[in-house]
Design an enzyme around this catalytic site. Structure first.
Site, PDB file in Angstrom:
ATOM      1  N   GLU A  91       4.231  -7.290  10.113  1.00 33.67           N
ATOM      2  CA  GLU A  91       2.835  -6.838   9.896  1.00 33.67           C
ATOM      3  C   GLU A  91       2.179  -7.097   8.543  1.00 33.67           C
ATOM      4  O   GLU A  91       0.910  -7.431   8.716  1.00 33.67           O
ATOM      5  CB  GLU A  91       3.069  -5.242   9.977  1.00 33.67           C
ATOM      6  CG  GLU A  91       1.723  -4.777  10.337  1.00 33.67           C
ATOM      7  CD  GLU A  91       0.771  -4.131   9.039  1.00 33.67           C
ATOM      8  OE1 GLU A  91      -0.369  -4.106   9.250  1.00 33.67           O
ATOM      9  OE2 GLU A  91       1.270  -4.541   8.018  1.00 33.67           O
ATOM     10  N   GLU A  92       2.941  -7.110   7.765  1.00 33.55           N
ATOM     11  CA  GLU A  92       2.416  -7.274   6.463  1.00 33.55           C
ATOM     12  C   GLU A  92       1.825  -8.949   6.328  1.00 33.55           C
ATOM     13  O   GLU A  92       1.263  -9.463   5.233  1.00 33.55           O
ATOM     14  CB  GLU A  92       3.229  -6.779   5.294  1.00 33.55           C
ATOM     15  CG  GLU A  92       3.768  -5.416   5.409  1.00 33.55           C
ATOM     16  CD  GLU A  92       2.524  -4.523   4.796  1.00 33.55           C
ATOM     17  OE1 GLU A  92       1.471  -4.959   4.704  1.00 33.55           O
ATOM     18  OE2 GLU A  92       2.695  -3.287   4.683  1.00 33.55           O
ATOM     19  N   HIS A 131       6.572  -1.132  11.679  1.00 31.44           N
ATOM     20  CA  HIS A 131       6.961  -2.468  11.219  1.00 31.44           C
ATOM     21  C   HIS A 131       7.838  -2.070  10.079  1.00 31.44           C
ATOM     22  O   HIS A 131       7.752  -1.027   9.340  1.00 31.44           O
ATOM     23  CB  HIS A 131       5.794  -3.390  10.593  1.00 31.44           C
ATOM     24  CG  HIS A 131       4.873  -2.664   9.558  1.00 31.44           C
ATOM     25  ND1 HIS A 131       5.164  -2.845   8.259  1.00 31.44           N
ATOM     26  CD2 HIS A 131       3.800  -1.783   9.536  1.00 31.44           C
ATOM     27  CE1 HIS A 131       4.322  -2.288   7.441  1.00 31.44           C
ATOM     28  NE2 HIS A 131       3.527  -1.551   8.255  1.00 31.44           N
ATOM     29  N   ARG A 157     -13.195  -7.279   4.808  1.00 30.43           N
ATOM     30  CA  ARG A 157     -12.820  -6.344   5.868  1.00 30.43           C
ATOM     31  C   ARG A 157     -13.988  -6.219   6.862  1.00 30.43           C
ATOM     32  O   ARG A 157     -15.336  -6.259   6.375  1.00 30.43           O
ATOM     33  CB  ARG A 157     -12.800  -5.147   5.049  1.00 30.43           C
ATOM     34  CG  ARG A 157     -11.636  -5.088   4.049  1.00 30.43           C
ATOM     35  CD  ARG A 157     -10.228  -4.648   4.834  1.00 30.43           C
ATOM     36  NE  ARG A 157      -9.105  -4.822   3.666  1.00 30.43           N
ATOM     37  CZ  ARG A 157      -7.955  -4.854   4.264  1.00 30.43           C
ATOM     38  NH1 ARG A 157      -7.691  -4.323   5.157  1.00 30.43           N
ATOM     39  NH2 ARG A 157      -6.873  -5.081   3.086  1.00 30.43           N
ATOM     40  N   ASP A 187       8.966  -4.446   7.936  1.00 27.14           N
ATOM     41  CA  ASP A 187       8.632  -5.450   6.714  1.00 27.14           C
ATOM     42  C   ASP A 187       8.043  -4.485   5.679  1.00 27.14           C
ATOM     43  O   ASP A 187       7.283  -3.519   6.301  1.00 27.14           O
ATOM     44  CB  ASP A 187       8.256  -6.452   7.122  1.00 27.14           C
ATOM     45  CG  ASP A 187       6.608  -6.377   7.592  1.00 27.14           C
ATOM     46  OD1 ASP A 187       6.467  -5.694   8.431  1.00 27.14           O
ATOM     47  OD2 ASP A 187       6.024  -7.349   7.396  1.00 27.14           O
ATOM     48  N   ASP A 220       4.948   3.024   3.701  1.00 26.57           N
ATOM     49  CA  ASP A 220       4.286   1.802   4.653  1.00 26.57           C
ATOM     50  C   ASP A 220       5.441   0.787   4.933  1.00 26.57           C
ATOM     51  O   ASP A 220       5.713   0.019   4.074  1.00 26.57           O
ATOM     52  CB  ASP A 220       3.202   1.366   3.725  1.00 26.57           C
ATOM     53  CG  ASP A 220       2.370   0.175   4.678  1.00 26.57           C
ATOM     54  OD1 ASP A 220       2.838  -0.038   5.575  1.00 26.57           O
ATOM     55  OD2 ASP A 220       1.626  -0.651   4.059  1.00 26.57           O
TER      56      ASP A 220
HETATM   57  N1  BES Z   1      -0.416   0.353   6.843  1.00 20.94           N
HETATM   58  C1  BES Z   1      -1.253  -0.490   6.653  1.00 20.94           C
HETATM   59  C2  BES Z   1      -2.550  -0.400   7.069  1.00 20.94           C
HETATM   60  C3  BES Z   1      -3.186   0.938   6.621  1.00 20.94           C
HETATM   61  C4  BES Z   1      -2.785   1.480   5.563  1.00 20.94           C
HETATM   62  C5  BES Z   1      -4.388   1.344   7.499  1.00 20.94           C
HETATM   63  C6  BES Z   1      -3.541   2.885   5.426  1.00 20.94           C
HETATM   64  C7  BES Z   1      -4.836   2.394   7.170  1.00 20.94           C
HETATM   65  C8  BES Z   1      -4.580   3.243   6.232  1.00 20.94           C
HETATM   66  C9  BES Z   1      -0.739  -2.124   6.910  1.00 20.94           C
HETATM   67  O1  BES Z   1       0.932  -2.162   6.538  1.00 20.94           O
HETATM   68  C10 BES Z   1      -1.313  -3.137   5.926  1.00 20.94           C
HETATM   69  O2  BES Z   1      -0.808  -2.872   4.786  1.00 20.94           O
HETATM   70  N2  BES Z   1      -2.241  -3.853   6.533  1.00 20.94           N
HETATM   71  C11 BES Z   1      -2.959  -4.897   5.907  1.00 20.94           C
HETATM   72  C12 BES Z   1      -3.458  -6.062   6.843  1.00 20.94           C
HETATM   73  C13 BES Z   1      -2.443  -6.959   7.027  1.00 20.94           C
HETATM   74  C14 BES Z   1      -2.890  -8.263   8.028  1.00 20.94           C
HETATM   75  C15 BES Z   1      -1.782  -7.538   5.886  1.00 20.94           C
HETATM   76  C16 BES Z   1      -3.962  -4.433   5.293  1.00 20.94           C
HETATM   77  O3  BES Z   1      -4.540  -3.402   5.557  1.00 20.94           O
HETATM   78  O4  BES Z   1      -4.489  -4.900   3.905  1.00 20.94           O
HETATM   79 MN    MN Z   2       1.800  -0.482   7.381  1.00 22.48          MN
HETATM   80 MN    MN Z   3       1.193  -2.338   4.374  1.00 25.15          MN
END
Ligand code: BES
Ligand code: MN
Ligand code: MN
Length: 466
Positions: A158-159, A86, A333, A88, A125
């Site tokens: 994604e975010e 992603h 979660r 963004d 990220d």
């Molecule tokens: N890259 C992250 C998720 C992540 C980071 C997984 C480190 C495992 C280790 C992703 O960009 C993220 O931030 N996901 C969000 C969920 C989304 C629906 C906003 C999260 O985990 O809060």
């Molecule tokens: Mn991410």
């Molecule tokens: Mn993220």
């Protein structure tokens, strides 16, 4: 693999310079004001894929931000790897806590990153990690070593929950057909402890609104006689955990898969230093559900957290007021087998049930997604394992993560393929926080390791007669 080290050595300055250009674009998906930046970011990703050697690159506009699709099909009988990433990023707020502006990337040396780290929102990220794939691909095309077909799907939401990617995937199953999905958007334990992420948690995100009287009231004239929605909301929130820090919503744990003692003892073998963990966060003790270790609480157990709470007067000085409304944003979660829509429903019912008659409660669901577990006997996992072993000289440790990438479960359902999570970030890289960074060493190590994945995956695929 012919000359990946020397290719990196020769081109590393350019690899960093190119990444800097992407990091300068404030592609903040949560804020409408940045829509143009997301459009130009998609354009920059498109160009980078063309330059790196894709035969076909397309930008698909959506109701939200565009999806960039690219491919290089070498031959139909070869396996196909789909790369997801992603472009963004999260909002950079609070800005005053950044040592340097978030969209003006710089390299600084730190204790953890003596070879330098790239500081910018999105460095780890996920712009830095997705660009590792573009450069690994460039290397393989440039040196005529691409052993399989490659497809890229890079999104800009994604975010904020990937809701338009959801639609795109369902409508383009044929285009996206693949034998394995590869993502670098997670972390690893340490630079000398390579690890592969083998699980992601699901997520249910809700907002609650508690209303008391129809207007803000004088807290002397009415105080004591009328329900204060902030007092009530905090009481309700406090009741969502019991004395063991278990979640009290009826049915919340019903579908949670309980790990066997054997599985838990395998997990416990992953290197972890509790003392260092506490020091890094400057906390005296860890805190969580009774009966579980820190890593278990963070990976195989579901949680409920208030992400923000507001209402009433928060300006300077004092104002004597009983507010009409109080609000909170709450995330849960989830672990495999818990269904996010079902959990959202359980939460909503319970939250309404526990509200006293003195207030009205409104629950608004935001986004959500299912958890995911990678099967260790999949050839994609085995290929990743061999790739790390080759470039780190050590066996990687499987590790379930506490974070979420909700679209991964959808990939499994709609595209019927497994996802391998080869993350190269560190927990200390401050993703989503001020001063996010990504080690130059990690960036280059990713570019070095990824080509081996393709090589081993193709070999294993051919071995099993794919
Ligand atoms: N890259 C992250 C998720 C992540 C980071 C997984 C480190 C495992 C280790 C992703 O960009 C993220 O931030 N996901 C969000 C969920 C989304 C629906 C906003 C999260 O985990 O809060
Ligand atoms: Mn991410
Ligand atoms: Mn993220």
């Amino acid at each position: 693999m012919k000359s990946v080290d020397s290719y990196i050595d020769l081109h590393k300055d350019r690899f960093i310079k190119e990444l800097f250009e992407l990091l300068k674009v404030p592609s903040i998906s949560a804020d409408k004001a940045y829509h143009q930046d997301l459009i130009s970011m998609a354009g920059a990703v498109e160009q980078s894929l063309q330059k790196a050697g894709c035969d076909l690159v397309e930008i698909h506009s959506t109701k939200g931000h565009p999806i960039v699709y690219g491919e290089k099909i070498v031959a139909p009988h070869l396996p196909t790897v789909l790369i997801y990433g992603h472009y963004d990023v999260q909002p950079p707020d609070p800005l005053d806590l950044w040592d340097h502006p978030p969209f003006e990337p710089i390299i600084k040396n730190t204790e953890k990153h003596p070879d330098g780290a790239i500081y910018a929102r999105g460095a780890c990220d996920d712009k830095g990690q997705l660009y590792m794939h573009v450069k690994a691909f460039e290397f393989m095309v440039e040196t005529n070593q691409l052993p399989c077909n490659i497809k890229f799907m890079i999104e800009g939401e994604e975010e904020v929950g990937s809701s338009n990617l959801d639609t795109f995937v369902k409508a383009n199953k044929k285009k996206l057909a693949n034998d394995v999905i590869l993502i670098s958007d997670t972390g690893m334990i340490a630079k000398d402890i390579p690890s592969i992420t083998t699980g992601l948690r699901g997520l249910s995100y809700v907002e609650v609104e508690v209303t008391g009287p129809n207007r803000d009231l004088h807290s002397g004239l009415y105080g004591g006689a009328v329900a204060n929605p902030i007092n009530i909301l905090t009481k309700m929130i406090a009741s969502l955990h019991d004395e063991n820090n278990s979640i009290t919503i009826p049915g919340f744990y019903d579908k949670v898969i309980v790990l066997s003692e054997e599985e838990r003892s395998v997990m416990a073998k992953a290197p972890f230093d509790l003392q260092k963990y506490k020091e890094a966060l400057q906390i005296n003790v860890v805190y969580g559900e009774k009966g579980y270790t820190t890593n278990e609480r963070n990976a195989i157990r579901p949680t409920l957290d208030v992400n923000g709470i507001w209402g009433g007067y928060t300006g300077e000085g004092a104002k004597t007021v009983i507010p009409s409304k109080a609000y909170a944003k709450i995330s849960m979660r989830l672990v495999p087998n818990q269904d996010w829509k079902e959990i959202t429903k359980l939460f909503t019912e319970h939250f309404k049930n526990i509200a006293p008659d003195a207030v009205k409660v409104k629950v608004t669901p935001h986004h959500g997604g299912q958890g995911y577990v990678t099967p260790l006997d999949h050839i994609g996992y085995q290929a990743a394992h061999k790739a790390y072993q080759t470039t780190f000289g050590k066996e990687p440790v499987p590790q379930r993560s506490g974070g979420s990438i909700p679209i991964v479960a959808l990939f499994e359902k709609e595209l019927e393929s497994k996802t391998i999570l080869m993350g190269f970030g560190l927990n200390s890289d401050a993703i989503h926080s001020p001063n996010e960074h990504f080690g130059v060493w990690n960036y280059l190590k990713g570019i070095e390791t990824i080509p081996y994945f393709y090589q081993y995956f193709t070999a294993l695929y051919q071995e099993v007669g794919g």
